[in-house]
Write a protein that holds these residues in place. Sequence first.
Motif, PDB file in Angstrom:
ATOM      1  N   LEU A 215     -27.151  -6.665  73.361  1.00 54.38           N
ATOM      2  CA  LEU A 215     -28.389  -5.887  73.503  1.00 54.38           C
ATOM      3  C   LEU A 215     -29.116  -5.259  72.331  1.00 54.38           C
ATOM      4  CD1 LEU A 215     -29.782  -4.411  75.763  1.00 54.38           C
ATOM      5  CD2 LEU A 215     -28.211  -2.449  75.577  1.00 54.38           C
ATOM      6  N   SER A 216     -28.311  -5.011  71.116  1.00 57.92           N
ATOM      7  CA  SER A 216     -29.032  -4.732  69.974  1.00 57.92           C
ATOM      8  C   SER A 216     -28.213  -4.776  68.771  1.00 57.92           C
ATOM      9  CB  SER A 216     -29.083  -3.197  69.940  1.00 57.92           C
ATOM     10  OG  SER A 216     -28.065  -2.370  69.823  1.00 57.92           O
ATOM     11  N   GLY A 217     -28.631  -5.198  67.830  1.00 53.53           N
ATOM     12  CA  GLY A 217     -28.088  -5.361  66.595  1.00 53.53           C
ATOM     13  C   GLY A 217     -27.571  -7.014  66.460  1.00 53.53           C
ATOM     14  N   GLU A 218     -26.593  -7.325  65.683  1.00 54.93           N
ATOM     15  CA  GLU A 218     -26.134  -8.752  65.264  1.00 54.93           C
ATOM     16  C   GLU A 218     -24.491  -8.995  65.557  1.00 54.93           C
ATOM     17  OE1 GLU A 218     -26.660 -12.355  61.919  1.00 54.93           O
ATOM     18  OE2 GLU A 218     -27.271 -10.258  61.534  1.00 54.93           O
ATOM     19  N   VAL A 219     -24.378  -9.885  66.389  1.00 55.18           N
ATOM     20  CA  VAL A 219     -22.792 -10.144  66.570  1.00 55.18           C
ATOM     21  C   VAL A 219     -22.416 -11.606  66.203  1.00 55.18           C
ATOM     22  CG1 VAL A 219     -21.277 -10.354  68.708  1.00 55.18           C
ATOM     23  CG2 VAL A 219     -22.876  -8.290  68.622  1.00 55.18           C
ATOM     24  N   GLY A 220     -21.327 -11.550  65.950  1.00 56.09           N
ATOM     25  CA  GLY A 220     -20.682 -12.873  65.408  1.00 56.09           C
ATOM     26  C   GLY A 220     -19.553 -13.534  66.557  1.00 56.09           C
ATOM     27  N   VAL A 221     -19.809 -14.555  66.899  1.00 55.31           N
ATOM     28  CA  VAL A 221     -18.380 -14.944  67.748  1.00 55.31           C
ATOM     29  C   VAL A 221     -17.741 -16.463  67.096  1.00 55.31           C
ATOM     30  CG1 VAL A 221     -18.108 -16.039  70.127  1.00 55.31           C
ATOM     31  CG2 VAL A 221     -19.960 -14.324  69.628  1.00 55.31           C
ATOM     32  N   ASN A 222     -16.568 -16.432  67.261  1.00 57.91           N
ATOM     33  CA  ASN A 222     -15.692 -17.392  66.751  1.00 57.91           C
ATOM     34  C   ASN A 222     -14.862 -17.782  67.657  1.00 57.91           C
ATOM     35  OD1 ASN A 222     -16.054 -17.401  63.345  1.00 57.91           O
ATOM     36  ND2 ASN A 222     -16.544 -15.527  64.349  1.00 57.91           N
ATOM     37  N   THR A 223     -14.551 -19.074  67.526  1.00 60.50           N
ATOM     38  CA  THR A 223     -13.480 -19.837  68.477  1.00 60.50           C
ATOM     39  C   THR A 223     -12.795 -21.009  67.338  1.00 60.50           C
ATOM     40  OG1 THR A 223     -14.725 -21.619  69.338  1.00 60.50           O
ATOM     41  CG2 THR A 223     -14.689 -19.510  70.476  1.00 60.50           C
ATOM     42  N   ALA A 224     -11.817 -21.691  67.791  1.00 62.62           N
ATOM     43  CA  ALA A 224     -11.374 -22.663  66.961  1.00 62.62           C
ATOM     44  C   ALA A 224     -12.452 -23.757  66.818  1.00 62.62           C
ATOM     45  CB  ALA A 224     -10.036 -23.183  67.454  1.00 62.62           C
ATOM     46  N   SER A 225     -13.360 -24.021  67.877  1.00 64.75           N
ATOM     47  CA  SER A 225     -14.097 -25.060  67.812  1.00 64.75           C
ATOM     48  C   SER A 225     -15.512 -24.877  66.986  1.00 64.75           C
ATOM     49  CB  SER A 225     -14.450 -25.500  69.323  1.00 64.75           C
ATOM     50  OG  SER A 225     -14.910 -24.500  70.168  1.00 64.75           O
ATOM     51  N   GLY A 226     -15.760 -23.531  66.715  1.00 60.45           N
ATOM     52  CA  GLY A 226     -17.016 -23.155  66.038  1.00 60.45           C
ATOM     53  C   GLY A 226     -17.397 -21.716  66.160  1.00 60.45           C
ATOM     54  N   GLN A 227     -18.725 -21.374  65.714  1.00 58.72           N
ATOM     55  CA  GLN A 227     -19.036 -20.092  65.556  1.00 58.72           C
ATOM     56  C   GLN A 227     -20.224 -19.879  65.738  1.00 58.72           C
ATOM     57  OE1 GLN A 227     -17.758 -18.618  61.535  1.00 58.72           O
ATOM     58  NE2 GLN A 227     -19.583 -19.501  60.670  1.00 58.72           N
ATOM     59  N   LEU A 228     -20.965 -18.799  66.140  1.00 61.86           N
ATOM     60  CA  LEU A 228     -22.161 -18.652  66.159  1.00 61.86           C
ATOM     61  C   LEU A 228     -22.824 -17.011  66.096  1.00 61.86           C
ATOM     62  CD1 LEU A 228     -22.896 -20.198  69.864  1.00 61.86           C
ATOM     63  CD2 LEU A 228     -23.589 -20.966  67.733  1.00 61.86           C
ATOM     64  N   GLN A 229     -23.760 -16.947  65.616  1.00 66.63           N
ATOM     65  CA  GLN A 229     -24.549 -15.431  65.645  1.00 66.63           C
ATOM     66  C   GLN A 229     -25.548 -15.285  66.396  1.00 66.63           C
ATOM     67  OE1 GLN A 229     -22.047 -14.625  62.708  1.00 66.63           O
ATOM     68  NE2 GLN A 229     -23.691 -13.204  62.647  1.00 66.63           N
ATOM     69  N   LEU A 230     -25.279 -14.198  67.072  1.00 68.67           N
ATOM     70  CA  LEU A 230     -26.082 -13.737  68.088  1.00 68.67           C
ATOM     71  C   LEU A 230     -27.251 -12.637  67.779  1.00 68.67           C
ATOM     72  CD1 LEU A 230     -23.628 -13.880  70.983  1.00 68.67           C
ATOM     73  CD2 LEU A 230     -25.320 -15.687  70.405  1.00 68.67           C
ATOM     74  N   LEU A 231     -28.212 -12.578  68.203  1.00 73.39           N
ATOM     75  CA  LEU A 231     -29.094 -11.408  68.208  1.00 73.39           C
ATOM     76  C   LEU A 231     -29.479 -10.834  69.491  1.00 73.39           C
ATOM     77  CD1 LEU A 231     -31.810 -13.295  65.484  1.00 73.39           C
ATOM     78  CD2 LEU A 231     -29.882 -11.347  64.912  1.00 73.39           C
TER      79      LEU A 231
END
Length: 279
Positions: A215-231
């Motif tokens: 909803l606001s800010g920035e979030v990092g998501v990690n799994t064994a297969s990869g990672q993503l940054q969300l806005l």
Amino acid sequence: MDVRHPPFSVCISESTPCMTENEIKALIEKYLKGTINKDEERLLEQFDKNIIERYAPRLTQVPETQKKAQQHLASVIGGSRKRRPILKMGLRIAASVLLLLCIGYLGIEGTQESPKEVVPVVLLTKQTNWGQKISMVLPDGSSVKLNSGSTLTFPESFNDSTREVVLDGEAFFDVVKNPKKPFVIKSGELKTTVLGTSFNVNAYKGEQIMAVTVLSGEVGVNTASGQLQLLPNEQCIFDINTKQLVKEHVNAKEILLWKDGILKFNDAGLGQVAEALER
């Protein structure tokens, strides 16, 4: 008689590296032989004030310890006469060196801090029944809205380096910003990391799909297969079976309507609708 004692190390200050017993003895040997250079002699001198201030009182606190120390000092001074007398090093250096020898002989700890007492972590658990939602505030002031059929486990107080919780189900987090202490949500294979933001995690155990919506800010998501940054207004979908991690643009406010007791479906299958209504 060859007296054995446990090895020790001494630290003068944070800006000066610690020295082991063997390193200290090597400097003493160099001084006695006259091969010590100016930098090494200056380092040896630095031990004087620090060592005496920290350890002289401890050597004299117990009469038995004081007696042993005096006897050992006498033997050291007597044994050193075969070479350059240790007392000719000057009163300041001599005091430090003799005290160091007693530290090793008597098994007194070095100047390194004693290990901190390990305090057991007390974990708390909040759980909702189907059809129930609750709001709570975590130890750091972050707020959480826990959806129905969900469980959140968190420590009674967060440690010095991270703020870590475990989620099974769905929850909306509004995290207090702290760049020095990341906020981490673990949900099975999914790990979500933030510094301070508001977002939603949908990760019910047993379901094929997990989702993180910002909803606001920035979030990092990690799994064994990869990672993503969300806005803001971005969502990542993690497929448990294929291990794929996909990012897409969404309307975060619509996805978060569940917080207000509203369910909205777009192109949802009958199974998804029935499951959401059941909860």
